[in-house]
Design an enzyme around this catalytic site. Sequence first.
Site, PDB file in Angstrom:
ATOM      1  N   MET A   8     -55.602  56.364 -18.834  1.00  0.00           N
ATOM      2  CA  MET A   8     -54.214  56.406 -18.358  1.00  0.00           C
ATOM      3  C   MET A   8     -53.749  55.113 -17.692  1.00  0.00           C
ATOM      4  O   MET A   8     -52.654  55.054 -17.146  1.00  0.00           O
ATOM      5  CB  MET A   8     -54.016  57.582 -17.397  1.00  0.00           C
ATOM      6  CG  MET A   8     -54.372  58.924 -17.975  1.00  0.00           C
ATOM      7  SD  MET A   8     -53.529  59.238 -19.534  1.00  0.00           S
ATOM      8  CE  MET A   8     -54.397  60.699 -20.048  1.00  0.00           C
ATOM      9  N   CYS A   9     -54.563  54.071 -17.722  1.00  0.00           N
ATOM     10  CA  CYS A   9     -54.167  52.797 -17.126  1.00  0.00           C
ATOM     11  C   CYS A   9     -53.221  52.042 -18.046  1.00  0.00           C
ATOM     12  O   CYS A   9     -53.425  51.989 -19.258  1.00  0.00           O
ATOM     13  CB  CYS A   9     -55.395  51.927 -16.852  1.00  0.00           C
ATOM     14  SG  CYS A   9     -56.317  52.448 -15.417  1.00  0.00           S
ATOM     15  N   HIS A  10     -52.208  51.449 -17.441  1.00  0.00           N
ATOM     16  CA  HIS A  10     -51.264  50.627 -18.182  1.00  0.00           C
ATOM     17  C   HIS A  10     -51.854  49.239 -18.437  1.00  0.00           C
ATOM     18  O   HIS A  10     -52.506  48.691 -17.546  1.00  0.00           O
ATOM     19  CB  HIS A  10     -49.963  50.451 -17.380  1.00  0.00           C
ATOM     20  CG  HIS A  10     -49.183  51.704 -17.218  1.00  0.00           C
ATOM     21  ND1 HIS A  10     -49.499  52.636 -16.265  1.00  0.00           N
ATOM     22  CD2 HIS A  10     -48.115  52.182 -17.892  1.00  0.00           C
ATOM     23  CE1 HIS A  10     -48.647  53.648 -16.344  1.00  0.00           C
ATOM     24  NE2 HIS A  10     -47.793  53.401 -17.323  1.00  0.00           N
TER      25      HIS A  10
ATOM     26  N   MET B 113     -57.299  49.780 -10.171  1.00  0.00           N
ATOM     27  CA  MET B 113     -58.282  50.132 -11.200  1.00  0.00           C
ATOM     28  C   MET B 113     -58.899  48.892 -11.823  1.00  0.00           C
ATOM     29  O   MET B 113     -60.086  48.887 -12.163  1.00  0.00           O
ATOM     30  CB  MET B 113     -57.655  51.030 -12.274  1.00  0.00           C
ATOM     31  CG  MET B 113     -57.240  52.402 -11.759  1.00  0.00           C
ATOM     32  SD  MET B 113     -58.563  53.294 -10.893  1.00  0.00           S
ATOM     33  CE  MET B 113     -59.785  53.438 -12.186  1.00  0.00           C
ATOM     34  N   GLU B 114     -58.124  47.834 -11.950  1.00  0.00           N
ATOM     35  CA  GLU B 114     -58.655  46.585 -12.500  1.00  0.00           C
ATOM     36  C   GLU B 114     -59.706  45.989 -11.565  1.00  0.00           C
ATOM     37  O   GLU B 114     -60.746  45.499 -12.019  1.00  0.00           O
ATOM     38  CB  GLU B 114     -57.518  45.600 -12.765  1.00  0.00           C
ATOM     39  CG  GLU B 114     -56.661  45.951 -13.964  1.00  0.00           C
ATOM     40  CD  GLU B 114     -55.740  47.158 -13.785  1.00  0.00           C
ATOM     41  OE1 GLU B 114     -55.227  47.665 -14.801  1.00  0.00           O
ATOM     42  OE2 GLU B 114     -55.541  47.620 -12.642  1.00  0.00           O
TER      43      GLU B 114
ATOM     44  N   ASP C 281     -78.263  44.980 -15.793  1.00  0.00           N
ATOM     45  CA  ASP C 281     -78.736  44.711 -17.157  1.00  0.00           C
ATOM     46  C   ASP C 281     -79.627  43.477 -17.202  1.00  0.00           C
ATOM     47  O   ASP C 281     -80.665  43.471 -17.867  1.00  0.00           O
ATOM     48  CB  ASP C 281     -77.546  44.533 -18.092  1.00  0.00           C
ATOM     49  CG  ASP C 281     -77.976  44.204 -19.511  1.00  0.00           C
ATOM     50  OD1 ASP C 281     -78.801  44.952 -20.081  1.00  0.00           O
ATOM     51  OD2 ASP C 281     -77.500  43.188 -20.055  1.00  0.00           O
TER      52      ASP C 281
END
Length: 159
Positions: free
Chosen positions: A74-76, A112-113, A127
């Site tokens: 749902m992120c733009h 969110m970014e 990793d």
Amino acid sequence: MQLTHLNEHNNPTMVDVSDKDITTREAYASGVISMSEQAFEAAINHTGKKGSITQTAIVAAIMGSKKTSNLIPMCHPLMINKINVDITPNPAKHSITLGVLVKCEGKTGVEMEALTGVSIGLLTIYDMLKAIDKSMIISDICLQSKSGGKSGDFVRKDS
């Protein structure tokens, strides 16, 4: 309270931001990866078999921030103006704190970014060091601050 990502039929929806004002948006998030002394020394001294761990994590965090809308449904998609990544080693705890600052001019925030960038950066460290230490722990990923937009400023009080 109605969740913003559900429509009137309780189905997932992307929020309509077309009526929002364009403002400067900024968010800073951070997280920690804890590891063995041997893995920590490899990370800090750039002696891992896969190359410079911290430099690769910085690039990965930037890439992760830029790809957020491809990963979080749902992120733009945003035109990001700035991404800055900082890495702080903590020798006493054999841990590394990774922080990501994201800035844009837009109609929706960049929290969110910033959080995605932190997550991808820390996963990259994992990793690159997993051959040395599979027991590493990624923790404390959180939003530290944000500014801009209708909801105003936020600063984490326990940081």
